[in-house]
Write a protein that holds these residues in place. Structure first.
Motif, short mmCIF file in Angstrom:
data_model
loop_
_atom_site.label_atom_id
_atom_site.label_comp_id
_atom_site.label_asym_id
_atom_site.label_seq_id
_atom_site.Cartn_x
_atom_site.Cartn_y
_atom_site.Cartn_z
N ILE A 1 0.83 -1.21 0.00
CA ILE A 1 0.00 0.00 0.00
C ILE A 1 0.86 1.26 0.00
N LEU B 1 1.52 10.85 -4.58
CA LEU B 1 1.83 12.16 -3.98
C LEU B 1 3.10 12.70 -4.58
N LEU C 1 -7.66 16.12 -0.87
CA LEU C 1 -8.48 14.93 -0.63
C LEU C 1 -7.71 13.66 -1.01
N VAL C 2 -6.93 13.74 -2.11
CA VAL C 2 -6.13 12.57 -2.48
C VAL C 2 -5.15 12.23 -1.37
N ALA C 3 -4.51 13.26 -0.81
CA ALA C 3 -3.57 13.02 0.28
C ALA C 3 -4.30 12.38 1.46
N VAL C 4 -5.49 12.91 1.80
CA VAL C 4 -6.25 12.35 2.93
C VAL C 4 -6.57 10.88 2.66
N THR D 1 -4.99 8.78 0.74
CA THR D 1 -3.78 7.98 0.82
C THR D 1 -3.46 7.64 2.28
N VAL E 1 -5.80 5.06 3.58
CA VAL E 1 -5.51 3.69 3.15
C VAL E 1 -4.37 3.12 4.00
N VAL E 2 -3.29 3.90 4.15
CA VAL E 2 -2.12 3.38 4.86
C VAL E 2 -2.48 3.07 6.30
#
Lengths: 283, 283, 283, 283
Positions: A133, A140, D167-170, D172, D175-176
């Motif tokens: 993952i 990023l 939002l993409v960073a959030v 990501t 998920v981690v």
């Protein structure tokens, strides 16, 4: 006559022409055309592989599609292995790439699947998945090259020291209040140790408030109220830091320096250097 | 011919030369070199001693390492006692130091370990630990001297009155809504008194929301919705205050206008008018 | 020869001299000296009376001190009654004061104690208490006169329309998502009606998250995630509104208008009117 | 001689005179007078119809007033049907309107009531209701024309790309950490799959913290603390983005400099240079 060196970030192509130069540009650079297409394909592959891992963790779906998930897992592993070897092949100093942050992540994200052959077991497989993952961080990494992401990351970077100071203050308050409620409430309320108290204090200050551990004694609740008011005021700090930095970043200045004293960063309407009084070139 | 006096903050060295002057500089000042090294050693000792206290509170760890924790506890106590006596020895007015905020904390952080000899008992020991944890505030004290911390604390200090006004408003709303739900919901929902209602109201306004006490009646939930919308709007206030102050702090301008062209608002470091190049009055 | 009229806000003294003029200044105005002392005494009385009400709600304390609380309750009621009558006596148009916001609050805060004589019962007494608590709003009323409070209230007032628009948007989202989870989750998860769903949606968007009602179905949790991300982005709105208004409020402008076209609000460094080009008076 | 075309947004009246032109202005435009009154009546009808739906979902109220709710439901359906047909009748390209966002919503909000005649059942009726609730979005649509709403929506629109990156960073991070706690805590703590873990991670980062799923192992709580500190810092990002954009929107300046004295940065409404009084080029 020698070709110009091909650079991408801190990496250099192994050769200045031929297939290695070509593939270096495709794999390591982000120019429009083939390199950009490769980046998008890679991100797509990463996202899909992560989605497979996520779906595979659903017991119901695994029962029905587990076999296909397993195949996809191996497919992506082989795909990313090929990519990893290609990166080593086309870069000038393979060892420097292998030691870089994403070099390590790339290796870690393919290694465990092979390890799972030697030492099987669900736990090991889970570790495989969580490591894989991490690969999504490349998304990023790419975003840093987009304008929007650049501004956000830049402001975060400039305010890193202030945020660090802020985190130290938060941790200090967490220790003090965590220990305070460990003493006031004690184990019967769930505060079985100071680390648990710190976990609760940060849960409270971050305004998350799970409610799995809460004070019950009047005095404990009074101290909690104080902690919440502190957190109320302190939540303003990172926002203030970040907003101010972002505003400074958006505030425009003349880029050209003073010809006499070389002072940069003049106001937009400046005609003369504010330090030496020298005439600035007309905007 | 007399030596210059040695000052550190509001304290003065007991003598202008000899070992006391030397040690005063090391202990009380924060210059690069020996004083800075002393500060870092002291902070390290404080942090480690606090970590020991934290680990000691874990029942599992105490069983196994309790003896070593006890030794470390005494070791740090003696160390900090020596430091406390040294401070009293090298400062000119020891009594003034002993009465200062950190003077009191220093004493409080070593006293209880000795008290625990006279009156033993776990509760007393816990009090010892919580007090010792206060010592970590020195970390913050030091941070005031770093640029980043200075800006943050400065903005907090400038906006202290606004934040106070804000807290009074929050408390008022907490009283009104806490009493309202004490009347609407009553003890069966957990609102056994107005203070409990205030605790719940602040938990809600600070958006912590433990969920240990929640409204169950439709009307109570309606009033709660209003309270949450108020809190939603009011959480903006401290952030707005702090951000505005921080922005002002980061972007302050000279108030005096250019004597030639009357242009106001020059940068703090400006010597010449950015419009007409005229000399500005020295700040 | 006639005395100048004595004004305080929208109220006027009943007479320009004598005891009524004197007392009007003391009660209605906030000048340093006697009026300021009266204000502080009044606030102290209000706060103490509220604290009595709060303590009286604690079952344990009421048992022991209930009698004294009862006496204090009547003492404060008589005190505030005298104050109310004095206000009516010294103001020129008593009816206008009686109809004003604080005139009504003043009456409401004393009336119920008398009513409790006619119709006794704990419930009625509670109503008395909650009404009396409203009296603390006078503290805020006074704060409007302090510089800090003025800035905060001013920014809130200027951004009232934006905040209203924001609240309508929040309510709309609450209706849509509240109804969505009422359909998706249904009563067995606690979403027994759309109003309950709206209560839950606002609890979630305001990031309070009691956890008394939570989605359990995968789809319900997916929709909740979307709602939380919306709330995450939307919590920025009131903060942004308020911070921007506060920054505008702190940004200084020339107060004097253009002599030719009467345009106010010029930049600090403006020499000529930006609309008509007329010369502005030198700052 | 031909009449001027009548435009409203991206729609055009079917004819330039007669009742269709008149009604087009009333229905599609928002000018003061009849069109504005029609808008307000429509919003009132939408809000009331939504309130009916909300009240109807309350079991207690439905039992008593269910029949009247049913009548109101049909009344509003017929009313909005008439409105929909009128829109189709007066617009020049009815198909373009029918395909537009609000055209679809208008149809969806009336269709299900008719469908409920063919295929009855509570579930279907609920779908009717939730769809009808979407109609309230028109309130927001109207607000776009009010100054306050325009500023808010404008700032949101300008910062849409930054918010997307955020939002993409959030996601990501979700998920981690979701996968991390799925591995660390496992099903016995409620982390039965990675999607559940992501739901929990977003609940935590958005500082909602229901508490329906919480870590219990020390390591899980430690990782959670890190996640909360990340969320603490990251909640600053959307606020910072939005505030900076809003500030820019509230304080935009003319980019073109004064032709005489080269002073840049004039107010948007400036006709003359504020420094030299020279005429500025017309914007």
């Amino acid at each position: 006559m020698s070709q110009p060196r091909i650079i991408a970030g801190k990496f250099e192509a192994a050769s200045t022409q031929g297939w290695r130069a070509r593939w270096f540009e495709i794999i390591f650079r982000h120019d429009p055309g083939a390199p950009r297409r490769f980046d998008l394909l890679l991100i797509a592959a990463i996202v899909i592989s992560v989605i497979v891992v996520i779906l595979d963790s659903e017991a119901g779906l695994r029962e029905r599609w587990g076999y296909w998930f397993y195949l996809a897992e191996w497919g992506f592993t082989l795909l990313f292995t090929a990519e990893y070897l290609a990166r080593l092949a086309v870069v000038r100093y393979p060892w420097r790439y292998a030691r870089s942050f994403y070099g390590v992540i790339d290796l870690l994200s393919i290694l465990p699947t092979y390890l799972s052959l030697l030492l099987p077991g669900s736990q090991a497989l889970l570790v495989v998945r969580i490591l894989r993952i991490l690969r999504i961080f490349r998304v990023l990494k790419l975003m840093e090259y987009t304008e929007a992401g650049g501004v956000l990351v830049g402001a975060l970077y400039r305010s890193r020291r202030k945020i660090l100071v802020f985190l130290v203050a938060v941790l200090t308050i967490a220790v003090v209040f965590g220990a305070a409620l460990y003493v006031i409430e004690g184990p019967e309320s769930g505060y079985t140790s100071i680390p648990i108290g710190m976990y609760w204090a940060i849960t409270t200050m971050a305004t998350v408030g799970y409610g799995d551990i809460t004070p019950v004694t009047p005095f404990g609740r009074f101290v909690t109220t104080i902690l919440m008011l502190i957190g109320y005021g302190i939540i303003a700090v990172p926002t203030g830091i970040y907003t101010a930095e972002l505003a400074l970043g958006l505030r425009e200045r003349r880029k050209d320096a003073c010809p006499d004293c070389k002072l940069a960063e003049h106001d937009v309407d400046a005609n003369y250097c504010r330090r030496c009084g020298g005439k600035l070139p007309d905007a």
